[in-house]
Structures are given as structure tokens and as C-alpha cells.
Design a protein around this motif. Structure first.
Motif, PDB file in Angstrom:
ATOM      1  N   VAL A  73      49.433-112.950  16.360  1.00 56.06           N
ATOM      2  CA  VAL A  73      50.054-112.381  15.154  1.00 56.06           C
ATOM      3  C   VAL A  73      49.930-113.359  13.988  1.00 56.06           C
ATOM      4  O   VAL A  73      49.539-112.975  12.883  1.00 56.06           O
ATOM      5  CB  VAL A  73      51.533-111.999  15.407  1.00 56.06           C
ATOM      6  N   PHE A  74      50.233-114.633  14.228  1.00 54.56           N
ATOM      7  CA  PHE A  74      50.119-115.614  13.151  1.00 54.56           C
ATOM      8  C   PHE A  74      48.667-115.838  12.745  1.00 54.56           C
ATOM      9  O   PHE A  74      48.385-116.048  11.567  1.00 54.56           O
ATOM     10  CB  PHE A  74      50.814-116.928  13.526  1.00 54.56           C
ATOM     11  N   ALA A  75      47.734-115.777  13.679  1.00 51.68           N
ATOM     12  CA  ALA A  75      46.309-115.883  13.347  1.00 51.68           C
ATOM     13  C   ALA A  75      45.890-114.694  12.484  1.00 51.68           C
ATOM     14  O   ALA A  75      45.162-114.851  11.492  1.00 51.68           O
ATOM     15  CB  ALA A  75      45.467-115.956  14.617  1.00 51.68           C
ATOM     16  N   TYR A  76      46.353-113.508  12.843  1.00 51.20           N
ATOM     17  CA  TYR A  76      46.033-112.291  12.085  1.00 51.20           C
ATOM     18  C   TYR A  76      46.600-112.367  10.664  1.00 51.20           C
ATOM     19  O   TYR A  76      45.905-112.054   9.694  1.00 51.20           O
ATOM     20  CB  TYR A  76      46.586-111.069  12.827  1.00 51.20           C
ATOM     21  N   ILE A  77      47.848-112.776  10.540  1.00 51.14           N
ATOM     22  CA  ILE A  77      48.482-112.872   9.221  1.00 51.14           C
ATOM     23  C   ILE A  77      47.708-113.829   8.329  1.00 51.14           C
ATOM     24  O   ILE A  77      47.396-113.504   7.181  1.00 51.14           O
ATOM     25  CB  ILE A  77      49.960-113.306   9.342  1.00 51.14           C
ATOM     26  N   TYR A  78      47.379-115.009   8.844  1.00 45.17           N
ATOM     27  CA  TYR A  78      46.645-115.988   8.026  1.00 45.17           C
ATOM     28  C   TYR A  78      45.287-115.441   7.630  1.00 45.17           C
ATOM     29  O   TYR A  78      44.869-115.565   6.479  1.00 45.17           O
ATOM     30  CB  TYR A  78      46.475-117.312   8.783  1.00 45.17           C
ATOM     31  N   PHE A  79      44.589-114.814   8.573  1.00 48.87           N
ATOM     32  CA  PHE A  79      43.278-114.242   8.277  1.00 48.87           C
ATOM     33  C   PHE A  79      43.372-113.203   7.163  1.00 48.87           C
ATOM     34  O   PHE A  79      42.512-113.152   6.281  1.00 48.87           O
ATOM     35  CB  PHE A  79      42.680-113.608   9.542  1.00 48.87           C
ATOM     36  N   LYS A  80      44.409-112.400   7.197  1.00 52.82           N
ATOM     37  CA  LYS A  80      44.571-111.337   6.198  1.00 52.82           C
ATOM     38  C   LYS A  80      44.970-111.876   4.815  1.00 52.82           C
ATOM     39  O   LYS A  80      44.560-111.326   3.800  1.00 52.82           O
ATOM     40  CB  LYS A  80      45.595-110.297   6.667  1.00 52.82           C
ATOM     41  N   ILE A  81      45.799-112.920   4.774  1.00 54.15           N
ATOM     42  CA  ILE A  81      46.242-113.421   3.463  1.00 54.15           C
ATOM     43  C   ILE A  81      45.255-114.398   2.845  1.00 54.15           C
ATOM     44  O   ILE A  81      45.288-114.619   1.635  1.00 54.15           O
ATOM     45  CB  ILE A  81      47.643-114.079   3.542  1.00 54.15           C
ATOM     46  N   TYR A  82      44.374-114.976   3.645  1.00 57.21           N
ATOM     47  CA  TYR A  82      43.445-116.012   3.177  1.00 57.21           C
ATOM     48  C   TYR A  82      42.684-115.635   1.896  1.00 57.21           C
ATOM     49  O   TYR A  82      42.629-116.434   0.961  1.00 57.21           O
ATOM     50  CB  TYR A  82      42.466-116.363   4.303  1.00 57.21           C
ATOM     51  N   PRO A  83      42.104-114.441   1.803  1.00 58.25           N
ATOM     52  CA  PRO A  83      41.330-114.120   0.592  1.00 58.25           C
ATOM     53  C   PRO A  83      42.173-113.992  -0.682  1.00 58.25           C
ATOM     54  O   PRO A  83      41.648-114.084  -1.788  1.00 58.25           O
ATOM     55  CB  PRO A  83      40.684-112.768   0.907  1.00 58.25           C
ATOM     56  N   ILE A 146      39.461-122.359  11.575  1.00 56.99           N
ATOM     57  CA  ILE A 146      38.625-121.264  12.072  1.00 56.99           C
ATOM     58  C   ILE A 146      38.500-120.162  11.030  1.00 56.99           C
ATOM     59  O   ILE A 146      37.423-119.596  10.829  1.00 56.99           O
ATOM     60  CB  ILE A 146      39.179-120.732  13.417  1.00 56.99           C
ATOM     61  N   THR A 147      39.584-119.866  10.328  1.00 59.39           N
ATOM     62  CA  THR A 147      39.536-118.830   9.295  1.00 59.39           C
ATOM     63  C   THR A 147      38.644-119.262   8.140  1.00 59.39           C
ATOM     64  O   THR A 147      37.834-118.467   7.639  1.00 59.39           O
ATOM     65  CB  THR A 147      40.957-118.506   8.796  1.00 59.39           C
ATOM     66  N   LYS A 148      38.765-120.497   7.696  1.00 55.26           N
ATOM     67  CA  LYS A 148      37.918-121.003   6.605  1.00 55.26           C
ATOM     68  C   LYS A 148      36.445-120.941   7.004  1.00 55.26           C
ATOM     69  O   LYS A 148      35.582-120.562   6.199  1.00 55.26           O
ATOM     70  CB  LYS A 148      38.310-122.421   6.236  1.00 55.26           C
ATOM     71  N   LYS A 149      36.157-121.288   8.242  1.00 54.69           N
ATOM     72  CA  LYS A 149      34.784-121.241   8.740  1.00 54.69           C
ATOM     73  C   LYS A 149      34.221-119.826   8.636  1.00 54.69           C
ATOM     74  O   LYS A 149      33.075-119.623   8.225  1.00 54.69           O
ATOM     75  CB  LYS A 149      34.778-121.751  10.188  1.00 54.69           C
ATOM     76  N   PHE A 150      35.021-118.834   9.012  1.00 56.41           N
ATOM     77  CA  PHE A 150      34.580-117.444   8.909  1.00 56.41           C
ATOM     78  C   PHE A 150      34.295-117.060   7.457  1.00 56.41           C
ATOM     79  O   PHE A 150      33.241-116.526   7.142  1.00 56.41           O
ATOM     80  CB  PHE A 150      35.620-116.478   9.506  1.00 56.41           C
ATOM     81  N   TYR A 151      35.269-117.305   6.591  1.00 52.86           N
ATOM     82  CA  TYR A 151      35.121-116.862   5.199  1.00 52.86           C
ATOM     83  C   TYR A 151      34.045-117.641   4.448  1.00 52.86           C
ATOM     84  O   TYR A 151      33.464-117.121   3.502  1.00 52.86           O
ATOM     85  CB  TYR A 151      36.470-116.935   4.469  1.00 52.86           C
ATOM     86  N   THR A 152      33.759-118.860   4.853  1.00 48.36           N
ATOM     87  CA  THR A 152      32.687-119.625   4.225  1.00 48.36           C
ATOM     88  C   THR A 152      31.336-119.008   4.537  1.00 48.36           C
ATOM     89  O   THR A 152      30.445-119.010   3.690  1.00 48.36           O
ATOM     90  CB  THR A 152      32.725-121.092   4.718  1.00 48.36           C
TER      91      THR A 152
END
Length: 154
Positions: A73-83, A146-152
Motif C-alpha cells: 500500500v505504501f509503495a503504491y501510494i508513493y508511486f502514484k504521488i511521485y509525478p 525503485i520508483t525514481k528508477k522507473f520514472y527516470t
């Protein structure tokens, strides 16, 4: 990371694993305050209350499942708010620290008091600082990385 779901899966698995290992190593192995099974049963007690402490390894397993669910859940939340928050993209270290602190605030000041209305009062001391540091290093930073790596890459 190739896909959004794989990114969330990896960051949830990594952060959940690091967090539970840190809890077991610090509180059960180093400080001898509890056992690994009791840690997992305590997590399960969020749903099963006192019954969690009477069913042994089955409740420990449920606690582990609940622990990973929370990590996802916390991984999902961060992934969604990152952009939507530019400062998350600017500094991996700052965003990981802030997100770890956010997770601590949500869990300790919102979730746990709702689930367990009679918690002991919190004091600014070493155990509190240790719990915040665990969430920063085991949850916030891995999820941010991990999220930054994806969005980069996308």
C-alpha cells in the motif's frame, strides 16, 4: 523496472522485507525484547486482536501477509504521488527520508491508535528515534529509489 505493477511489486517486496528483517534483528536478536513470532503475531493482532497470540505460527503467517500488504500500500501510494510532487524527483535522499517519516506518522499517529485505542504514550527517546530510522532506511529510501528508477526510464 519495465512496468508500473512490477515497480510497485518490487518496491513493496523490498521495503517489506527490509522492514520486517530490521524489526526482527533489532528487537528479537540484538535487544532480546521479543521473538520473531511475537513480532508477526503483534502485526496480526491488528485484525485478530488477542486471538493472534493464541494460534502460533498460523497467526505469525497472517501477520507477515498483513505486513507485506501494508508495504505494498505504501509503495503504491508513493508511486502514484511521485509525478505530482517535483521535490520527490529532485532529491532521492530527501524524498526517501520524508516518505519514511510520513509512513511513521501514518502508522503511529493514525493507524495504530485507531486499531489499538489504549496505546502507551509516545516520548521522544531512543526507541522512537530508532523506529523512525527503520522506516526511513527500510521503507522510505527503497521505495523512493525503485520508483525514481522507473520514472527516470519512462
Amino acid at each position: 523496472m519495465r512496468s508500473k505493477s512490477r515497480t510497485i511489486l518490487y518496491s513493496g517486496l523490498l521495503s517489506g522485507t527490509l522492514d520486517i528483517l530490521a524489526a526482527i534483528i533489532i528487537y528479537a536478536v540484538i535487544l532480546h525484547q521479543t521473538t520473531a513470532v511475537k513480532i508477526l503475531q503483534s502485526i496480526a493482532s491488528g485484525i485478530f486482536k488477542q486471538e493472534a497470540y493464541t494460534s502460533g505460527s498460523q497467526m505469525a503467517f497472517y501477520g507477515l501477509l498483513l505486513h507485506y500488504f501494508i508495504a505494498f500500500v505504501f509503495a503504491y501510494i508513493y508511486f502514484k504521488i511521485y509525478p505530482y510532487f517535483p521535490f520527490l524527483r529532485n532529491s532521492l535522499l530527501l524524498s526517501g527520508v520524508l516518505y519514511g517519516m510520513f509512513v511513521w506518522i501514518v502508522m503511529n499517529l493514525i493507524v495504530l491508535p485507531i486499531v489499538f485505542p489504549k496505546l502507551p504514550q509516545k516520548h521522544f527517546d531512543f526507541p522512537l528515534l530508532l523506529s523512525v530510522l527503520i522506516l526511513i532506511f527500510c521503507i522510505g529510501l527503497p521505495i523512493a529509489y525503485i520508483t525514481k528508477k522507473f520514472y527516470t526510464r519512462h
